[in-house]
Design an enzyme around this catalytic site. Structure first.
Site, PDB file in Angstrom:
ATOM      1  CE1 TYR A 225     -78.403 -48.932  19.640  1.00  0.00           C
ATOM      2  CE2 TYR A 225     -77.788 -50.820  20.444  1.00  0.00           C
ATOM      3  CZ  TYR A 225     -78.324 -49.624  20.722  1.00  0.00           C
ATOM      4  OH  TYR A 225     -77.964 -49.030  22.084  1.00  0.00           O
ATOM      5  CB  THR A 226     -73.956 -53.623  18.218  1.00  0.00           C
ATOM      6  OG1 THR A 226     -75.197 -53.794  19.203  1.00  0.00           O
ATOM      7  CG2 THR A 226     -72.788 -53.900  19.063  1.00  0.00           C
TER       8      THR A 226
ATOM      9  CB  ALA B 155     -85.305 -47.998  18.087  1.00  0.00           C
ATOM     10  N   GLY B 156     -82.936 -46.836  19.704  1.00  0.00           N
ATOM     11  CA  GLY B 156     -82.077 -47.303  20.880  1.00  0.00           C
ATOM     12  C   GLY B 156     -80.663 -46.550  20.717  1.00  0.00           C
TER      13      GLY B 156
ATOM     14  CG  ASN C 172     -79.814 -52.842  25.788  1.00  0.00           C
ATOM     15  OD1 ASN C 172     -80.790 -52.293  26.718  1.00  0.00           O
ATOM     16  ND2 ASN C 172     -79.807 -53.348  24.654  1.00  0.00           N
TER      17      ASN C 172
ATOM     18  CB  VAL D 152     -94.574 -56.431  21.043  1.00  0.00           C
ATOM     19  CG1 VAL D 152     -95.756 -55.535  20.622  1.00  0.00           C
ATOM     20  CG2 VAL D 152     -94.246 -57.593  19.425  1.00  0.00           C
ATOM     21  CB  SER D 153     -89.283 -58.021  20.056  1.00  0.00           C
ATOM     22  OG  SER D 153     -89.234 -56.579  19.469  1.00  0.00           O
ATOM     23  CB  SER D 154     -87.774 -54.543  24.683  1.00  0.00           C
ATOM     24  OG  SER D 154     -86.983 -54.266  25.712  1.00  0.00           O
TER      25      SER D 154
ATOM     26  N   GLY E  88     -84.216 -50.726  29.703  1.00  0.00           N
ATOM     27  CA  GLY E  88     -85.650 -50.968  30.121  1.00  0.00           C
ATOM     28  C   GLY E  88     -86.328 -49.589  29.899  1.00  0.00           C
ATOM     29  CG  PHE E  89     -88.922 -49.164  26.806  1.00  0.00           C
ATOM     30  CD1 PHE E  89     -87.804 -49.780  25.786  1.00  0.00           C
ATOM     31  CD2 PHE E  89     -90.076 -49.943  26.674  1.00  0.00           C
ATOM     32  CE1 PHE E  89     -88.199 -50.623  24.761  1.00  0.00           C
ATOM     33  CE2 PHE E  89     -90.383 -50.799  25.757  1.00  0.00           C
ATOM     34  CZ  PHE E  89     -89.561 -51.125  24.786  1.00  0.00           C
TER      35      PHE E  89
ATOM     36  CG  ASN F  33     -85.583 -55.663  20.360  1.00  0.00           C
ATOM     37  OD1 ASN F  33     -84.381 -55.262  21.034  1.00  0.00           O
ATOM     38  ND2 ASN F  33     -86.608 -54.819  20.617  1.00  0.00           N
TER      39      ASN F  33
ATOM     40  CE  LYS G 129     -85.902 -53.732  16.784  1.00  0.00           C
ATOM     41  NZ  LYS G 129     -85.176 -52.485  17.070  1.00  0.00           N
TER      42      LYS G 129
ATOM     43  CG  ASN H 198     -83.809 -55.108  28.804  1.00  0.00           C
ATOM     44  OD1 ASN H 198     -83.210 -56.120  29.158  1.00  0.00           O
ATOM     45  ND2 ASN H 198     -83.152 -54.744  27.341  1.00  0.00           N
ATOM     46  CB  THR H 199     -90.654 -53.798  29.120  1.00  0.00           C
ATOM     47  OG1 THR H 199     -89.728 -52.769  28.854  1.00  0.00           O
ATOM     48  CG2 THR H 199     -91.880 -53.232  29.711  1.00  0.00           C
TER      49      THR H 199
END
Length: 491
Positions: A404-405, A132-133, A181, A257-259, A184-185, A332, A303, A261-262
């Site tokens: 991802y990256t 995701a992302g 990054n 539940v692991s970002s 923040g969703f 994450n 996640k 940035n929130t």
């Protein structure tokens, strides 16, 4: 004298006839001349035709080259130009738009049979997915599947639209092959994304046992569920809403539940809140009707962050074992900043991903694998940039991997390159991906609670075995005594 006028008359008649013949001859020559193009004009026509043919052939060759995701032009020209011409977020959006348009490259090679895999009960053509992302709003799902991923994960998607954090909020660290990054969703909201999922469904679609939300064989579609910034930190309502909204269209729903940035989101990884959250989302999933697209309910995957300590991961694993969650994604981004970072952007706030994340993810993966049964698969995500990295994750107990990256740095051919490298390594060992996964999960997974050892015998206490031995000794003494008494009586 009489003949003179006659000769004059004949001469007068003959003169106009000769002039007429002469004029006709000139006219004929002019007609012939006009029917043959000048030499210069012929050369111009030939040149134009040659250029047209050359352009058509060149365009055809370039199109064939461009639409092949393996072409070096993507890795060494187009992707670097996009990265250095635009800021990180703008370049990201352009890439999504190109893949959405249907004009993106494609992976035209059939996956090797040694890569065939099984994840969460789905048979897939290879073990490489996209995390995701990248496609936050479900705009380029089919364009991404066309690049060879067997798992495309949309999101994170929040119930309501939200802008995310202020820009700039994403930063390249090219010197470290990393990214930071703090998005923040940012999300267009569940309604916009689900409308795109519905639009993908053909008018006439034949549902069978092998049907998936990917709408193609050997692949699955996942939706990553996020939480609105304005929602109560300890509430599960946003995730339950996501389950109800996307359950009919996705094969897998990822509870994120692991970002980092929130605010407050990672607090849901604490035992009491996690138990309540997983209970609620499992109940919501079980209450869904089977999907009209797949004829089944979606799988649920959690996640987690890579920054948890071993006791926290062990406690989380216990919660997962008791929750009916189907799988786990590790991990994450990390808030850690390894001392090895050298890029000038290393001090930016946010989650770090890319190659420096790999050691953190592998540590968390190995800990969770030792505390989860083989029936709960783990998906490895963090710093995977080669087939060797993917194989290392498989040997550590991962059933599947995500990119991802590296995809952002390496371009559209990344998935094919990693698959080819992985297939080559597996063939060299005479194994398949399934073999590697089966061996690692069998040897590394949790086998259940250990058999309790017998309580140590305290001084002065007797065990049953000791009592039996003493009883046998007493019986022997009694027998001996009886024989002596019998002998004395006879004498």
């Amino acid at each position: 004298m009489a003949s003179l006028p006659l000769r004059n008359i004949r001469h007068q008649h003959a003169l106009p006839h000769g002039l007429t013949h002469h004029r006709q001859s000139i006219l004929h020559r002019r007609t012939l001349a006009s029917s043959v193009p000048p030499l210069g004009s012929a050369r111009s026509t030939l040149r134009t035709t040659s250029y047209t043919i050359l352009f058509a052939v060149s365009a055809g060759l370039f199109a064939a080259y461009y639409f092949d995701a393996r072409s070096a032009i993507h890795r060494y020209v187009l992707t670097p130009v996009l990265r250095y011409t635009f800021d990180a977020e703008t370049g990201h959006k352009i890439a999504v738009k190109v893949l959405r348009s249907g004009l993106g490259p494609r992976d035209i090679v059939k996956d090797d049979d040694v890569l065939r895999s099984e994840i969460l009960g789905f048979d897939v053509s290879n073990p490489v997915g996209l995390a995701a992302g990248f496609d936050k709003d479900g705009e380029a799902i089919d364009g991404l599947f066309n690049l060879g991923f067997s798992w495309v994960e949309v999101g994170s998607v929040t119930p309501k639209p939200q802008p995310g954090n202020p820009r700039p909020r994403v930063f390249h660290l090219p010197a470290d092959s990393a990214l930071i990054n703090r998005y923040g969703f940012p999300s267009q909201g569940a309604a916009a994304v689900v409308s795109r999922l519905r639009a993908r469904i053909p008018t006439f679609y034949d549902v069978n046992e092998a049907s998936t939300g990917a709408l193609r064989s050997g692949a699955v579609l996942a939706v990553n569920l996020g939480k609105n910034k304005t929602s109560p930190a300890d509430s599960s309502e946003d995730f339950v809403s996501g389950v109800n909204t996307f359950g009919p269209y996705a094969d897998v729903l990822v509870v994120n539940v692991s970002s980092p940035n929130t605010p407050g989101l990672r607090g849901l990884q604490n035992r009491e809140l996690l138990e309540s959250l997983l209970k609620d989302v499992v109940e919501a999933r079980n209450a869904l009707k089977p999907s009209p697209i797949t004829s089944r309910r979606p799988r649920l995957v959690l996640k987690v962050a890579p920054d948890l300590e071993e006791p926290q991961l062990a406690e989380m694993a216990e919660v997962i074992r008791n929750s009916n969650i189907d799988g786990v994604i590790v991990s994450n981004t990390t808030v850690a900043r390894p001392s090895s970072l050298i890029d000038q952007n290393k001090a930016e706030t946010g989650g770090l991903s890319g190659r420096p994340l790999k050691p953190y993810t592998l540590r968390a993966l190995k800990t969770l694998r030792a505390h989860l049964p083989a029936s709960i698969p783990i998906i490895g995500c963090g710093g995977i940039s080669s087939g060797a990295d993917a194989l290392e994750y498989g040997r550590a107990g991962a059933s599947f991997v995500q990119l991802y990256t590296e995809f952002g740095y390496d371009g559209v051919g990344t998935c094919r390159r990693i698959k080819d490298e992985l297939a080559s390594l597996l063939k060299r060992e005479g194994k398949t991906w399934r073999d590697v996964v089966n061996e690692s999960t069998a040897s590394l997974s949790w086998k259940g609670p250990p058999t309790p050892l017998p309580a140590p015998v305290r001084e002065g206490e007797a065990t049953i075995g000791k009592l039996v031995e003493e009883a046998k000794m007493l019986l022997s003494l009694v027998d001996q005594l009886g024989k002596k008494m019998s002998g004395s009586t006879e004498s």
